[in-house]
Design a protein around this motif. Structure first.
Motif, short mmCIF file in Angstrom:
data_model
loop_
_atom_site.label_atom_id
_atom_site.label_comp_id
_atom_site.label_asym_id
_atom_site.label_seq_id
_atom_site.Cartn_x
_atom_site.Cartn_y
_atom_site.Cartn_z
N SER A 49 0.83 -1.21 0.00
CA SER A 49 0.00 0.00 0.00
C SER A 49 0.86 1.26 0.00
O SER A 49 0.58 2.21 -0.72
N LYS A 50 1.92 1.26 0.81
CA LYS A 50 2.85 2.40 0.85
C LYS A 50 3.51 2.59 -0.51
O LYS A 50 3.64 3.72 -1.00
N LEU A 51 3.91 1.49 -1.15
CA LEU A 51 4.53 1.54 -2.47
C LEU A 51 3.58 2.14 -3.50
O LEU A 51 3.94 3.04 -4.26
N HIS A 56 2.60 6.28 -7.01
CA HIS A 56 1.42 6.59 -7.83
C HIS A 56 1.18 5.52 -8.90
O HIS A 56 1.04 5.82 -10.07
N ILE A 57 1.14 4.28 -8.46
CA ILE A 57 1.04 3.15 -9.38
C ILE A 57 -0.36 3.00 -9.96
O ILE A 57 -0.53 2.62 -11.10
N LYS A 77 10.43 -7.12 -0.97
CA LYS A 77 10.75 -6.95 -2.40
C LYS A 77 9.54 -7.39 -3.23
O LYS A 77 9.05 -8.50 -3.10
N PHE A 78 9.09 -6.49 -4.08
CA PHE A 78 7.96 -6.76 -4.96
C PHE A 78 8.42 -6.70 -6.42
O PHE A 78 9.14 -5.78 -6.81
N ILE A 79 8.01 -7.69 -7.19
CA ILE A 79 8.16 -7.66 -8.64
C ILE A 79 6.74 -7.42 -9.17
O ILE A 79 5.86 -8.27 -8.98
N LEU A 80 6.54 -6.27 -9.80
CA LEU A 80 5.22 -5.90 -10.29
C LEU A 80 5.23 -5.78 -11.79
O LEU A 80 6.21 -5.34 -12.39
N GLN A 87 8.67 -4.39 -13.17
CA GLN A 87 9.54 -3.53 -12.37
C GLN A 87 9.73 -4.13 -10.99
O GLN A 87 8.86 -4.82 -10.48
N GLU A 88 10.88 -3.84 -10.39
CA GLU A 88 11.21 -4.34 -9.05
C GLU A 88 11.26 -3.18 -8.07
O GLU A 88 11.84 -2.13 -8.38
N PHE A 89 10.66 -3.38 -6.90
CA PHE A 89 10.64 -2.35 -5.86
C PHE A 89 10.98 -2.99 -4.52
O PHE A 89 10.65 -4.14 -4.28
#
Length: 102
Positions: A49-51, A56-57, A77-80, A87-89
Motif C-alpha cells: 500500500s505504501k509503495l 502513484h502506481i 521486495k515486490f516484482i510488479l 519492475q522491481e521495488f
C-alpha cells in the motif's frame, strides 16, 4: 575408550552436517540473510500500500513475485507488472513499523 568416543563424535559430526535427504542434492538452498520467498501477509500488504501510494502506481498492476529479507527490520521486495512492464521495488520496514520505499 578414547577411540570409541572419537569415532562416535566424528560420526555425529558427519550425520549432523548432512541435513540432506535427497542423496547429495540440496533441494532447498537458503542463503542466510538473503531474500526468501513468502506469501504476502498483513505487513506485506501494508508495504505494498505504501509503495502504490508513494509511486502513484494506480490500479493497473499485477504482483508477479514477493520476497522478504530480515535485516535490522524487513525488506519487502515486490516484482510488479505495471501496464505490461515488469519492475522491481523494495520497501523497508523499520523495527518501529515505519515503511520507506527505496
Amino acid at each position: 575408550m578414547k577411540k570409541i568416543i572419537l569415532i562416535i563424535g566424528v560420526l555425529g559430526l558427519v550425520v549432523g552436517c548432512s541435513n540432506n535427504k535427497e542423496g547429495g542434492q540440496n533441494t532447498s538452498p537458503r542463503i542466510v540473510g538473503g531474500y526468501q520467498n513468502s506469501n504476502i501477509d498483513t505487513r506485506g500488504n501494508m508495504a505494498l500500500s505504501k509503495l502504490i501510494q508513494e509511486k502513484h502506481i494506480g490500479k493497473n498492476f499485477k504482483v508477479m513475485d514477493y520476497k522478504k529479507q530480515i535485516v535490522a527490520g524487513i525488506n519487502h521486495k515486490f516484482i510488479l507488472e505495471i501496464n505490461g512492464e515488469v519492475q522491481e521495488f523494495v520497501v523497508f520496514e523499520s523495527l518501529k513499523g515505519e515503511f520507506t520505499v527505496q
